[in-house]
Design a protein around this motif. Structure first.
Motif, mmCIF file in Angstrom:
data_model
loop_
_atom_site.group_PDB
_atom_site.id
_atom_site.type_symbol
_atom_site.label_atom_id
_atom_site.label_comp_id
_atom_site.label_asym_id
_atom_site.label_seq_id
_atom_site.Cartn_x
_atom_site.Cartn_y
_atom_site.Cartn_z
ATOM 1 N N LYS A 210 0.825 -1.204 0.000
ATOM 2 C CA LYS A 210 0.000 0.000 0.000
ATOM 3 C C LYS A 210 0.865 1.262 0.000
ATOM 4 C CE LYS A 210 -4.068 -2.010 2.245
ATOM 5 N NZ LYS A 210 -4.896 -2.055 3.475
ATOM 6 N N LYS A 211 1.961 1.230 0.764
ATOM 7 C CA LYS A 211 2.853 2.393 0.769
ATOM 8 C C LYS A 211 3.496 2.579 -0.613
ATOM 9 C CE LYS A 211 3.728 4.650 3.773
ATOM 10 N NZ LYS A 211 3.453 5.581 4.851
ATOM 11 N N LYS A 212 3.799 1.481 -1.282
ATOM 12 C CA LYS A 212 4.351 1.572 -2.635
ATOM 13 C C LYS A 212 3.348 2.198 -3.601
ATOM 14 C CE LYS A 212 7.524 -2.366 -2.265
ATOM 15 N NZ LYS A 212 7.865 -3.711 -2.767
ATOM 16 N N VAL A 213 2.067 1.895 -3.402
ATOM 17 C CA VAL A 213 1.022 2.504 -4.235
ATOM 18 C C VAL A 213 1.048 4.021 -4.075
ATOM 19 C CG1 VAL A 213 -1.476 2.780 -4.510
ATOM 20 C CG2 VAL A 213 -0.498 0.492 -4.326
ATOM 21 N N LEU A 214 1.137 4.506 -2.835
ATOM 22 C CA LEU A 214 1.161 5.948 -2.590
ATOM 23 C C LEU A 214 2.400 6.597 -3.202
ATOM 24 C CD1 LEU A 214 -0.054 6.248 1.130
ATOM 25 C CD2 LEU A 214 -1.387 6.481 -0.968
ATOM 26 N N ILE A 215 3.548 5.946 -3.060
ATOM 27 C CA ILE A 215 4.790 6.511 -3.607
ATOM 28 C C ILE A 215 4.757 6.510 -5.130
ATOM 29 C CG2 ILE A 215 7.264 6.037 -3.878
ATOM 30 C CD1 ILE A 215 7.348 5.313 -0.943
ATOM 31 N N ALA A 216 4.308 5.387 -5.737
ATOM 32 C CA ALA A 216 4.243 5.320 -7.200
ATOM 33 C C ALA A 216 3.292 6.375 -7.747
ATOM 34 C CB ALA A 216 3.799 3.921 -7.638
ATOM 35 N N ALA A 217 2.162 6.600 -7.062
ATOM 36 C CA ALA A 217 1.214 7.628 -7.498
ATOM 37 C C ALA A 217 1.839 9.008 -7.386
ATOM 38 C CB ALA A 217 -0.060 7.548 -6.655
ATOM 39 N N SER A 218 2.548 9.267 -6.308
ATOM 40 C CA SER A 218 3.198 10.565 -6.125
ATOM 41 C C SER A 218 4.229 10.819 -7.217
ATOM 42 C CB SER A 218 3.870 10.614 -4.744
ATOM 43 O OG SER A 218 4.549 11.841 -4.544
ATOM 44 N N LEU A 219 5.010 9.793 -7.529
ATOM 45 C CA LEU A 219 6.046 9.950 -8.550
ATOM 46 C C LEU A 219 5.464 10.106 -9.952
ATOM 47 C CD1 LEU A 219 8.655 7.320 -7.297
ATOM 48 C CD2 LEU A 219 8.694 9.793 -6.995
ATOM 49 N N SER A 220 4.209 9.692 -10.117
ATOM 50 C CA SER A 220 3.547 9.814 -11.423
ATOM 51 C C SER A 220 2.894 11.178 -11.622
ATOM 52 C CB SER A 220 2.477 8.719 -11.573
ATOM 53 O OG SER A 220 3.039 7.430 -11.467
ATOM 54 N N GLU A 221 2.771 11.960 -10.561
ATOM 55 C CA GLU A 221 2.111 13.254 -10.650
ATOM 56 C C GLU A 221 3.063 14.335 -11.166
ATOM 57 O OE1 GLU A 221 -1.409 13.420 -7.424
ATOM 58 O OE2 GLU A 221 0.590 13.512 -6.563
ATOM 59 N N LYS A 222 2.530 15.259 -11.953
ATOM 60 C CA LYS A 222 3.307 16.387 -12.453
ATOM 61 C C LYS A 222 3.211 17.522 -11.432
ATOM 62 C CE LYS A 222 4.310 14.372 -16.366
ATOM 63 N NZ LYS A 222 5.682 13.913 -16.644
ATOM 64 N N VAL A 223 4.239 17.660 -10.601
ATOM 65 C CA VAL A 223 4.217 18.637 -9.513
ATOM 66 C C VAL A 223 5.564 19.355 -9.416
ATOM 67 C CG1 VAL A 223 2.507 17.342 -8.169
ATOM 68 C CG2 VAL A 223 4.943 16.882 -7.835
ATOM 69 N N HIS A 224 5.584 20.403 -8.563
ATOM 70 C CA HIS A 224 6.830 21.135 -8.313
ATOM 71 C C HIS A 224 7.547 20.627 -7.057
ATOM 72 C CE1 HIS A 224 4.083 24.166 -10.319
ATOM 73 N NE2 HIS A 224 5.090 24.114 -11.163
ATOM 74 N N LEU A 225 6.777 20.046 -6.139
ATOM 75 C CA LEU A 225 7.335 19.671 -4.833
ATOM 76 C C LEU A 225 6.674 18.391 -4.334
ATOM 77 C CD1 LEU A 225 8.919 20.327 -2.167
ATOM 78 C CD2 LEU A 225 6.942 21.729 -1.498
ATOM 79 N N HIS A 226 7.496 17.452 -3.854
ATOM 80 C CA HIS A 226 7.000 16.238 -3.209
ATOM 81 C C HIS A 226 7.148 16.392 -1.701
ATOM 82 C CE1 HIS A 226 6.553 13.704 -6.818
ATOM 83 N NE2 HIS A 226 7.590 14.368 -7.277
ATOM 84 N N ILE A 227 6.084 16.054 -0.974
ATOM 85 C CA ILE A 227 6.140 16.037 0.484
ATOM 86 C C ILE A 227 5.707 14.653 0.957
ATOM 87 C CG2 ILE A 227 5.113 16.966 2.595
ATOM 88 C CD1 ILE A 227 5.067 19.686 1.360
ATOM 89 N N TRP A 228 6.626 13.953 1.636
ATOM 90 C CA TRP A 228 6.378 12.573 2.045
ATOM 91 C C TRP A 228 6.500 12.458 3.557
ATOM 92 C CZ3 TRP A 228 9.800 9.276 -1.839
ATOM 93 C CH2 TRP A 228 9.280 9.422 -3.135
ATOM 94 N N ASP A 229 5.456 11.921 4.189
ATOM 95 C CA ASP A 229 5.431 11.748 5.643
ATOM 96 C C ASP A 229 5.617 10.268 5.982
ATOM 97 O OD1 ASP A 229 5.150 12.072 8.337
ATOM 98 O OD2 ASP A 229 3.110 12.875 8.278
ATOM 99 N N GLU A 230 6.815 9.919 6.440
ATOM 100 C CA GLU A 230 7.184 8.532 6.765
ATOM 101 C C GLU A 230 6.792 7.572 5.641
ATOM 102 O OE1 GLU A 230 6.533 7.118 10.725
ATOM 103 O OE2 GLU A 230 6.598 9.130 11.586
ATOM 104 N N PRO A 231 7.332 7.784 4.440
ATOM 105 C CA PRO A 231 6.909 6.991 3.280
ATOM 106 C C PRO A 231 7.367 5.544 3.308
ATOM 107 C CG PRO A 231 8.786 8.363 2.703
ATOM 108 C CD PRO A 231 8.376 8.765 4.097
ATOM 109 N N LEU A 232 8.416 5.229 4.070
ATOM 110 C CA LEU A 232 9.024 3.910 3.956
ATOM 111 C C LEU A 232 8.493 2.886 4.951
ATOM 112 C CD1 LEU A 232 12.759 4.846 3.283
ATOM 113 C CD2 LEU A 232 10.883 4.554 1.665
ATOM 114 N N ASN A 233 7.541 3.274 5.813
ATOM 115 C CA ASN A 233 6.980 2.293 6.746
ATOM 116 C C ASN A 233 6.495 1.063 5.993
ATOM 117 O OD1 ASN A 233 7.449 3.860 8.949
ATOM 118 N ND2 ASN A 233 5.317 4.375 9.360
ATOM 119 N N PHE A 234 6.950 -0.103 6.438
ATOM 120 C CA PHE A 234 6.558 -1.415 5.899
ATOM 121 C C PHE A 234 7.226 -1.754 4.557
ATOM 122 C CE2 PHE A 234 2.829 0.217 8.251
ATOM 123 C CZ PHE A 234 2.786 -0.710 9.281
#
Length: 493
Positions: free
Chosen positions: A428-452
């Motif tokens: 599930k955490k990989k889903v959130l990270i993959a979605a974030s990396l797929s978005e066209k944005v200026h800034l990524h903000i990740w809150d404890e992304p690596l849990n699990f």
């Protein structure tokens, strides 16, 4: 000292066709301090449950010790902490509990507070103390670091380094290096054990991977040669059979009986050769069994028209009468990779939410352009339901890129079709990270992304961030990740 013997272990969940374990054999010493590692979904927690006798399996697991699993399920979180511990171990001796709490630097007064009033870190330490009060048990410790800050992880790692007789599931490299003396790893096709800590295991695995990569070139050439030869062999009889309907050069008809007999002999011979060649191809293909996929992942971040994206000056945030952080001064510029650290409750998540646009009661100067596009990865994954395709459409991201990133983070094609609520915590955490990396944005903000998330995927994410240098502000308690990624560090403590 006693042994745990696993022989011919085979297991698959009811209703599935693929075995998670197949004819697995190994032996463990109950005095070892085992770090348990492997990709998400490979079966680490499943194996612990098999040791606990929760599922039926074929093969044998024999042991002269009983097993104890952490984390415990707390039936009454509103109850007093001491009562919670007595529920776990009715025969617990108080002086032994106090000894363990002292080693974990937990004050005695927490025993007389409601369990749910303790911080996540305090709850983890109290339950670990209860775990180690029990004697003559082999301990199965499943991801104890998820609610611990950096200081808490170091303390618990030092504590575990003085103990023995456990299997520890953790994806924190520094944590494992400090407190294990053997590594139990689930690979693509087997389970293996090596003496040493995580770093020595990874060095050996990397060396093996390099050897297999070198062999890969030769094997692919051999397989191609055999495949081409097999196709040619299959074509011999076909050509001879076709000639039955042709004519001799002199114009007279062919002897079809003779030609048919010859074609049949050649067909039989070619089938035999083909079978041997296909067997050789299959055998060669099996040689690269445990080489992990480590392809780099590709993202492209939107450029911004200003160098400075966000500025905080003397910012303090309050919840009611309580100040969660004060006098925070922080600037985010294009290309920054900032690790935001601090003890539990220091206001890290509050700072991230403020930057992401959530309504906060704050004082000080906070400047952010309204046109700034931000992708936010939260700690919470409970909102993930439905299919991955639907999720991609809802977020307006490129589905093929999204799923390509997940594939490279070890999602199988079958897992790409699963309902998201059935995925593991790491998936599930990989889903959130993959979605974030797929978005066209200026800034990524990740809150404890690596849990699990498993160690190999963490390393892949590191490689990605170092290669494509997106602007990112993140909170993460994995010391190795922060040391490798951050260009700046800001400590709220």
């Amino acid at each position: 000292m006693s042994l745990i013997n696993v022989s011919n272990l085979t297991f698959a969940y009811e209703g599935t066709y693929d075995n998670i374990f197949e004819q697995v054999n190994f032996q463990l010493d109950t005095d070892w301090k085992l770090g348990f590692t492997g990709r998400n979904g490979r079966g680490k927690t499943t194996f612990l449950n098999l040791l606990l006798g929760k599922y039926e399996y074929s093969g044998t697991i024999s042991a002269q010790v009983s097993f104890e699993y952490f984390p415990y399920v707390v039936a009454d979180p509103a109850g007093q902490t001491l009562d919670v511990i007595h529920e776990i171990d009715p025969e617990m001796e108080h002086w032994k509990l106090m000894r363990e709490l002292s080693l974990l630097r937990v004050a005695e007064d927490v025993l007389y507070r409601p369990f749910q009033s303790l911080s996540n870190g305090e709850q983890t330490k109290v339950l670990l103390a209860a775990l180690f009060v029990k004697e003559n048990q082999f301990l199965l410790i499943d991801e104890p670091t998820n609610h611990l800050d950096v200081k808490g992880r170091k303390l618990v790692s030092d504590y575990l380094s003085t103990k023995r007789g456990y299997i520890l599931v953790s994806h924190d490299r520094a944590f494992l290096d400090n407190c294990v003396d053997h590594i139990l790893s689930i690979n693509k096709t087997n389970i293996e054990i090596q003496k040493g800590n995580f770093s020595s295991w990874w060095e050996n695995k990397s060396r093996q991977d390099q050897f297999e990569l070198a062999e890969d070139e030769k094997l692919r050439k051999d397989i191609k040669r055999l495949s081409d030869s097999s196709k040619r062999t299959g074509g011999w009889a076909h050509e001879v059979e076709k000639s039955k309907n042709g004519t001799r050069n002199s114009g007279s008809k062919l002897d079809k009986g003779y030609v048919g007999h010859k074609a049949a002999k050649m067909m039989k011979r070619s089938k035999s050769i083909q079978q041997r060649q296909e067997t050789a191809i299959a055998e060669k293909s099996k040689l690269l069994r445990n080489l992990e996929s480590s392809d780099s992942l590709k993202i492209s971040q939107l450029p911004y028209h200003k160098e400075r994206l966000v500025e905080l000056e003397e910012v303090s945030i309050r919840y009611g009468d309580k100040a969660v952080c004060s006098s925070v001064s922080l600037t985010i510029e294009q290309g920054d990779r900032i690790a935001l650290s601090g003890s539990n409750g220091s206001g890290k998540s509050s700072i991230l939410k403020l930057i992401c646009g959530e309504s906060m009661n704050y004082t000080g100067v906070f400047v952010k352009d309204s046109q700034l596009a931000i992708s936010y990865v939260t700690q919470d994954t409970s909102q993930l339901k439905g299919s991955l395709s639907e999720y991609a459409r809802e977020r307006g991201i490129d589905e093929s890129l999204f799923k390509s990133i997940l594939r490279k983070l070890d999602f199988s094609r079958l897992q790409l079709e699963k309902e998201m609520s059935t995925l593991s915590g790491g998936q599930k955490k990989k889903v959130l990270i993959a979605a974030s990396l797929s978005e066209k944005v200026h800034l990524h903000i990740w809150d404890e992304p690596l849990n699990f998330i498993d160690v190999i995927s963490r390393m892949q994410i590191e490689e990605l961030l170092l290669e494509y240098t997106p602007t990112i502000l993140f909170v993460e308690h994995d010391r190795e990740f922060c040391a490798n990624i951050a260009t700046k560090q800001y400590d709220l403590d």
